[in-house]
Design a protein around this motif. Structure first.
Motif, PDB file in Angstrom:
ATOM      1  N   ALA A  19       0.827  -1.207   0.000  1.00  0.00           N
ATOM      2  CA  ALA A  19       0.000   0.000   0.000  1.00  0.00           C
ATOM      3  C   ALA A  19       0.861   1.257   0.000  1.00  0.00           C
ATOM      4  N   ARG A  20       1.957   1.226   0.742  1.00  0.00           N
ATOM      5  CA  ARG A  20       2.856   2.381   0.799  1.00  0.00           C
ATOM      6  C   ARG A  20       3.470   2.669  -0.561  1.00  0.00           C
ATOM      7  N   ALA A  21       3.901   1.638  -1.246  1.00  0.00           N
ATOM      8  CA  ALA A  21       4.518   1.811  -2.561  1.00  0.00           C
ATOM      9  C   ALA A  21       3.519   2.376  -3.565  1.00  0.00           C
ATOM     10  N   VAL A  22       2.311   1.845  -3.551  1.00  0.00           N
ATOM     11  CA  VAL A  22       1.276   2.322  -4.474  1.00  0.00           C
ATOM     12  C   VAL A  22       0.920   3.770  -4.163  1.00  0.00           C
ATOM     13  N   TRP A  23       0.795   4.099  -2.887  1.00  0.00           N
ATOM     14  CA  TRP A  23       0.469   5.474  -2.481  1.00  0.00           C
ATOM     15  C   TRP A  23       1.556   6.450  -2.921  1.00  0.00           C
ATOM     16  N   LEU A  24       2.818   6.089  -2.719  1.00  0.00           N
ATOM     17  CA  LEU A  24       3.918   6.965  -3.122  1.00  0.00           C
ATOM     18  C   LEU A  24       3.875   7.256  -4.615  1.00  0.00           C
ATOM     19  N   TYR A  25       3.611   6.227  -5.396  1.00  0.00           N
ATOM     20  CA  TYR A  25       3.628   6.397  -6.852  1.00  0.00           C
ATOM     21  C   TYR A  25       2.518   7.324  -7.333  1.00  0.00           C
ATOM     22  N   PHE A  26       1.320   7.162  -6.787  1.00  0.00           N
ATOM     23  CA  PHE A  26       0.196   7.960  -7.262  1.00  0.00           C
ATOM     24  C   PHE A  26       0.115   9.337  -6.599  1.00  0.00           C
ATOM     25  N   ARG A  27       0.665   9.475  -5.407  1.00  0.00           N
ATOM     26  CA  ARG A  27       0.538  10.758  -4.708  1.00  0.00           C
ATOM     27  C   ARG A  27       1.592  11.767  -5.123  1.00  0.00           C
ATOM     28  N   PHE A  28       2.796  11.323  -5.413  1.00  0.00           N
ATOM     29  CA  PHE A  28       3.891  12.240  -5.698  1.00  0.00           C
ATOM     30  C   PHE A  28       4.409  12.033  -7.126  1.00  0.00           C
ATOM     31  N   PRO A  29       5.033  13.055  -7.690  1.00  0.00           N
ATOM     32  CA  PRO A  29       5.564  12.930  -9.062  1.00  0.00           C
ATOM     33  C   PRO A  29       6.828  12.080  -9.091  1.00  0.00           C
ATOM     34  N   LEU A  30       6.654  10.797  -8.823  1.00  0.00           N
ATOM     35  CA  LEU A  30       7.774   9.867  -8.750  1.00  0.00           C
ATOM     36  C   LEU A  30       7.643   8.802  -9.829  1.00  0.00           C
ATOM     37  N   SER A  31       8.763   8.449 -10.420  1.00  0.00           N
ATOM     38  CA  SER A  31       8.759   7.320 -11.343  1.00  0.00           C
ATOM     39  C   SER A  31       8.776   6.032 -10.534  1.00  0.00           C
ATOM     40  N   LEU A  32       8.507   4.927 -11.196  1.00  0.00           N
ATOM     41  CA  LEU A  32       8.548   3.633 -10.512  1.00  0.00           C
ATOM     42  C   LEU A  32       9.947   3.337  -9.976  1.00  0.00           C
ATOM     43  N   ARG A  33      10.963   3.748 -10.717  1.00  0.00           N
ATOM     44  CA  ARG A  33      12.343   3.518 -10.268  1.00  0.00           C
ATOM     45  C   ARG A  33      12.663   4.337  -9.016  1.00  0.00           C
ATOM     46  N   LEU A  34      12.125   5.554  -8.934  1.00  0.00           N
ATOM     47  CA  LEU A  34      12.359   6.368  -7.743  1.00  0.00           C
ATOM     48  C   LEU A  34      11.663   5.771  -6.524  1.00  0.00           C
ATOM     49  N   VAL A  35      10.471   5.233  -6.722  1.00  0.00           N
ATOM     50  CA  VAL A  35       9.787   4.559  -5.618  1.00  0.00           C
ATOM     51  C   VAL A  35      10.611   3.358  -5.166  1.00  0.00           C
ATOM     52  N   GLU A  36      11.163   2.630  -6.127  1.00  0.00           N
ATOM     53  CA  GLU A  36      12.031   1.495  -5.804  1.00  0.00           C
ATOM     54  C   GLU A  36      13.209   1.942  -4.938  1.00  0.00           C
ATOM     55  N   GLU A  37      13.843   3.056  -5.318  1.00  0.00           N
ATOM     56  CA  GLU A  37      14.996   3.557  -4.570  1.00  0.00           C
ATOM     57  C   GLU A  37      14.602   3.996  -3.160  1.00  0.00           C
ATOM     58  N   MET A  38      13.435   4.620  -3.032  1.00  0.00           N
ATOM     59  CA  MET A  38      12.984   5.055  -1.710  1.00  0.00           C
ATOM     60  C   MET A  38      12.743   3.869  -0.784  1.00  0.00           C
ATOM     61  N   LEU A  39      12.220   2.790  -1.337  1.00  0.00           N
ATOM     62  CA  LEU A  39      11.997   1.598  -0.523  1.00  0.00           C
ATOM     63  C   LEU A  39      13.318   0.933  -0.147  1.00  0.00           C
ATOM     64  N   VAL A  40      14.278   0.938  -1.070  1.00  0.00           N
ATOM     65  CA  VAL A  40      15.592   0.358  -0.781  1.00  0.00           C
ATOM     66  C   VAL A  40      16.249   1.091   0.384  1.00  0.00           C
ATOM     67  N   GLU A  41      16.086   2.425   0.430  1.00  0.00           N
ATOM     68  CA  GLU A  41      16.659   3.211   1.523  1.00  0.00           C
ATOM     69  C   GLU A  41      16.090   2.790   2.875  1.00  0.00           C
ATOM     70  N   ARG A  42      14.906   2.183   2.857  1.00  0.00           N
ATOM     71  CA  ARG A  42      14.285   1.711   4.099  1.00  0.00           C
ATOM     72  C   ARG A  42      14.526   0.216   4.312  1.00  0.00           C
ATOM     73  N   GLY A  43      15.409  -0.340   3.499  1.00  0.00           N
ATOM     74  CA  GLY A  43      15.740  -1.747   3.652  1.00  0.00           C
ATOM     75  C   GLY A  43      14.769  -2.696   2.985  1.00  0.00           C
ATOM     76  N   ILE A  44      13.926  -2.174   2.099  1.00  0.00           N
ATOM     77  CA  ILE A  44      12.939  -3.004   1.396  1.00  0.00           C
ATOM     78  C   ILE A  44      13.385  -3.145  -0.052  1.00  0.00           C
ATOM     79  N   VAL A  45      13.837  -4.312  -0.424  1.00  0.00           N
ATOM     80  CA  VAL A  45      14.356  -4.544  -1.770  1.00  0.00           C
ATOM     81  C   VAL A  45      13.250  -5.132  -2.639  1.00  0.00           C
ATOM     82  N   VAL A  46      12.770  -4.329  -3.561  1.00  0.00           N
ATOM     83  CA  VAL A  46      11.709  -4.754  -4.472  1.00  0.00           C
ATOM     84  C   VAL A  46      11.928  -4.043  -5.799  1.00  0.00           C
ATOM     85  N   SER A  47      11.716  -4.721  -6.908  1.00  0.00           N
ATOM     86  CA  SER A  47      11.983  -4.136  -8.220  1.00  0.00           C
ATOM     87  C   SER A  47      10.866  -3.187  -8.642  1.00  0.00           C
ATOM     88  N   TYR A  48      11.212  -2.260  -9.532  1.00  0.00           N
ATOM     89  CA  TYR A  48      10.201  -1.323 -10.018  1.00  0.00           C
ATOM     90  C   TYR A  48       9.122  -2.038 -10.829  1.00  0.00           C
TER      91      TYR A  48
END
Length: 203
Positions: A19-48
């Motif tokens: 839910a967090r990943a989906v919310w980030l993508y639709f709420r902010f002007p972020l690409s899928l790759r940027l959402v991926e990077e933001m999750l990695v910074e929190r220790g969550i490794v998931v592909s775009y």
């Protein structure tokens, strides 16, 4: 946005992360790759690509939940249409917002005529369950013709300067359109705006 009515069976990540990943993508002007990077910074490794699949699978269900939280009951509807190119073909995004800028409905159509305007009004009446006190549009004559057929008793104000509320509502989508380098299909655009506007209505 993690209601038990949504099934997360066979997904190894918890519903909160999805839910967090989906919310980030639709709420902010972020690409899928940027959402991926933001999750990695929190220790969550998931592909775009996985995030893309989450957005496609869960986005509509999340949007439906959000719409239930704050149904609009405003009685002035601002209607407008904006051109969007999809695969080199001209399409029109028809949108309705209330006097507070809350998106009531939007639909992608290939035409900019009375039939298209009527389709928007019929959808609005069905979704809102009531008629507005007034509709505000630009000078496109199709609105007047459709209004006389669908809701003849409703006041209609048609003036370019009065419709800034609807015109301004296109700005966030235009920003995303540029960032995403356009939309690839009508269905893809319709799915995106369904979730995008529901999220922006509340956040």
């Amino acid at each position: 946005m993690t209601s038990s009515t949504i099934s997360y069976k066979n997904h190894r990540f918890p519903p909160q992360i999805i839910a967090r990943a989906v919310w980030l993508y639709f709420r902010f002007p972020l690409s899928l790759r940027l959402v991926e990077e933001m999750l990695v910074e929190r220790g969550i490794v998931v592909s775009y690509e996985t995030i893309r699949r989450w957005c496609r699978k869960f986005g509509a269900a999340y949007a439906k939940q959000l719409r239930r939280k704050k149904p609009s009951r405003k009685d002035i509807w601002h209607l407008d249409e904006v051109v969007i190119s999809i695969g080199g073909q001209k399409h029109w995004l028809w949108r309705a917002v209330d006097q507070d800028g809350y998106v009531l409905d939007e639909i992608v159509q290939t035409r900019r005529d009375t039939k298209a305007a009527k389709r928007l009004l019929v959808r609005l009446l069905k979704k809102q369950g009531l008629s507005p006190k007034r509709i505000v549009t630009d000078k496109l004559r199709s609105y007047g013709a459709a209004k006389r057929d669908v809701m003849p008793g409703v006041e209609h104000r048609s003036h370019k300067g009065l419709n800034n509320r609807a015109e301004n509502s296109h700005v966030p989508l235009r920003k995303r359109e540029r960032m995403m380098q356009g939309f690839r299909s009508v269905g893809g655009l319709q799915r995106f705006i369904s979730v995008f506007s529901a999220v922006r209505n509340l956040f």
